[in-house]
Write an enzyme that holds these catalytic residues in place. Sequence first.
Site, PDB file in Angstrom:
ATOM      1  N   ASN A 192      -0.754   1.306   5.564  1.00 55.58           N
ATOM      2  CA  ASN A 192       0.256   0.547   4.833  1.00 55.58           C
ATOM      3  C   ASN A 192       1.001  -0.310   5.847  1.00 55.58           C
ATOM      4  OD1 ASN A 192       3.518   1.440   3.527  1.00 55.58           O
ATOM      5  ND2 ASN A 192       2.317  -0.359   3.094  1.00 55.58           N
ATOM      6  N   GLY A 193       1.070  -1.609   5.580  1.00 55.36           N
ATOM      7  CA  GLY A 193       1.779  -2.501   6.503  1.00 55.36           C
ATOM      8  C   GLY A 193       0.979  -3.747   6.771  1.00 55.36           C
TER       9      GLY A 193
ATOM     10  N   CYS B 145       0.777  -1.230   0.000  1.00 56.69           N
ATOM     11  CA  CYS B 145       0.000   0.000   0.000  1.00 56.69           C
ATOM     12  C   CYS B 145       0.813   1.287   0.000  1.00 56.69           C
ATOM     13  CB  CYS B 145      -0.932   0.073   1.209  1.00 56.69           C
ATOM     14  SG  CYS B 145      -2.087  -1.253   1.279  1.00 56.69           S
TER      15      CYS B 145
ATOM     16  N   GLY C 265       1.031   0.109  -5.155  1.00 61.30           N
ATOM     17  CA  GLY C 265      -0.147  -0.752  -5.186  1.00 61.30           C
ATOM     18  C   GLY C 265      -1.008  -0.442  -6.387  1.00 61.30           C
TER      19      GLY C 265
ATOM     20  N   TYR D 259      13.902  -1.973  -3.657  1.00 62.49           N
ATOM     21  CA  TYR D 259      12.935  -2.174  -4.734  1.00 62.49           C
ATOM     22  C   TYR D 259      11.658  -1.335  -4.623  1.00 62.49           C
ATOM     23  CZ  TYR D 259       9.199  -4.478  -7.343  1.00 62.49           C
ATOM     24  OH  TYR D 259       8.140  -4.724  -8.159  1.00 62.49           O
TER      25      TYR D 259
ATOM     26  N   CYS E 188      14.093 -10.815   5.847  1.00 60.58           N
ATOM     27  CA  CYS E 188      13.913 -11.748   4.728  1.00 60.58           C
ATOM     28  C   CYS E 188      15.257 -12.269   4.220  1.00 60.58           C
ATOM     29  CB  CYS E 188      13.069 -11.147   3.615  1.00 60.58           C
ATOM     30  SG  CYS E 188      13.575  -9.545   3.101  1.00 60.58           S
TER      31      CYS E 188
HETATM   32  S1  SF4 Z   1      11.052  -9.036   6.246  1.00 61.34           S
HETATM   33 FE1  SF4 Z   1      12.112  -8.148   4.423  1.00 61.34          FE
HETATM   34  S2  SF4 Z   1      10.467  -7.278   3.161  1.00 61.34           S
HETATM   35 FE2  SF4 Z   1       9.617  -7.645   5.218  1.00 61.34          FE
HETATM   36  S3  SF4 Z   1       9.867  -5.700   6.319  1.00 61.34           S
HETATM   37 FE3  SF4 Z   1      11.678  -6.950   6.798  1.00 61.34          FE
HETATM   38  S4  SF4 Z   1      13.182  -6.386   5.189  1.00 61.34           S
HETATM   39 FE4  SF4 Z   1      11.194  -5.656   4.505  1.00 61.34          FE
END
Ligand code: SF4
Length: 483
Positions: free
Chosen positions: A118-119, A13, A43, A261, A455
């Site tokens: 957003n979130g 979002c 989005g 990104y 991630c």
């Molecule tokens: S897990 Fe990755 S994509 Fe999700 S908020 Fe943390 S850095 Fe960003």
Amino acid sequence: MSMNDLDKLHEECGVFGIHTGGDSHVNVVSATYYGLYALQHRGQESCGIAVNDDGLIHCYKDEGLVNDVFSESVLRKLGNGKIAVGHVRYGDAGTKGRENAQPLVANHVKGCLTVAHNGCLTNAAELREQLELSGAIFHTTSDVEVMMYEITRCRLSAPSIEEAVSGAMEIIEGAYSMVLMSPTKLIAARDPHGFRPLCIGKLGSAYIVTSESCALDSIGASFLRDVEPGEIVVIDDNGLRSITTHCGKCPSKICVFEYVYTARPDSVIDGASVHEARLQAGAFLARQHPVEADVVIGAPDSGLDAALGYSRESGIPYGIGFIKNKYIGRTFILPTQSDRENKVRIKLNAVASTVRGKRVVLVDDSIVRGTTCAHTIRILREAGATEVHMRVASSPYLYPCYYGTDIKSADSLIAHNHTIEEIREIIGVDSLGYLTLEGIMTFVPGCKRGFCTACFDGKYPTEVNKNEEKPRYLSPLSESKKN
Ligand code: SF4
């Protein structure tokens, strides 16, 4: 949006809110429209605008791009007012559909409230179940309705709407940057970790709060500052004030993917230019993964800045390697399997004069699922590239995100299931190099925050339910209700 937007992590979002500050010349509806236009990359599933016309809320929202949803007549019917809130949304599998479009408007015993966010709340399923068991009825599958319930519940005993937001922030957990509109106030709140961006701008006497500074630029507003993690900002006829009760409770953790990104390169987030960050990422890549080559190209659009950084650092000339068809919207229909397979070719073509007979370094921002990567590499080879060396301006994406992007399961991540050498073979490149985690931690010059890099390293800043891989709102209670 990158060339392989099927193979990307999608943000869920973008938000925009404006209060005239008493200046009747400001048209809050058209400002919100142009602001959302600038946030479209965050989005494309649905969008909406709500305007407060002397206590009366007019709201219009639908599935589609801003340009499709808001015709001139729709904007005219929305009229004008003192405050407006807007939203663009990317919905994942569990939260698609018109009913999940935002802003959400609710009437409660002490007035009305409009919310856009957003979130992603990490305790939304739990809160929702508690609310359902106490009689609440939900109309959407979105977190924002849970937030709305918690804020209006707190409002019953709180002396003001901002105190109610503060009370709700004691209950909700996870990532949220939200804008709210009461009959007289525009309120913005950012979670204590500050996962998602949120900034404040000024246009004459009007105040704006929005996800990215590029939305301020689009309406000629000046950037004032970022909303601090945990801060609640209240804007009314008396100006702007701040509530900092929730600030400094935990380390700040802006999502590093905003720089890799998600955000637009012309945005400045938490003190750091997104464009500069991507240039630095490319320069790091060139130092960490040098290669003998004739030309550096970027994957449009989010790989272009990092490719320039790689080229400058390595001394290998930069070239335009791909042309993207910009006129294909998300409503593009793909009737057959072979049409779907050709989607990359329809969207993207190689510039043969750049790559023919050359050793090519292709720089992209990330490889998430790896679903269309091989196809784009094939396009380069068919255009005559003799070697293709892929460089990725982020680390291998190994763990799912629970904070507002659409990767909910590690199984869908190519790097979770394969070694780098296996990925190289699958996508068909001569060499493959990712940015190291150490590189990621330092590539955002000037950022005044710490980063969430969960991630890449699995270190989640909050508690998350790692077993939760099914749609978030199919709780055992909901399943039993089906029978
Ligand atoms: S897990 Fe990755 S994509 Fe999700 S908020 Fe943390 S850095 Fe960003």
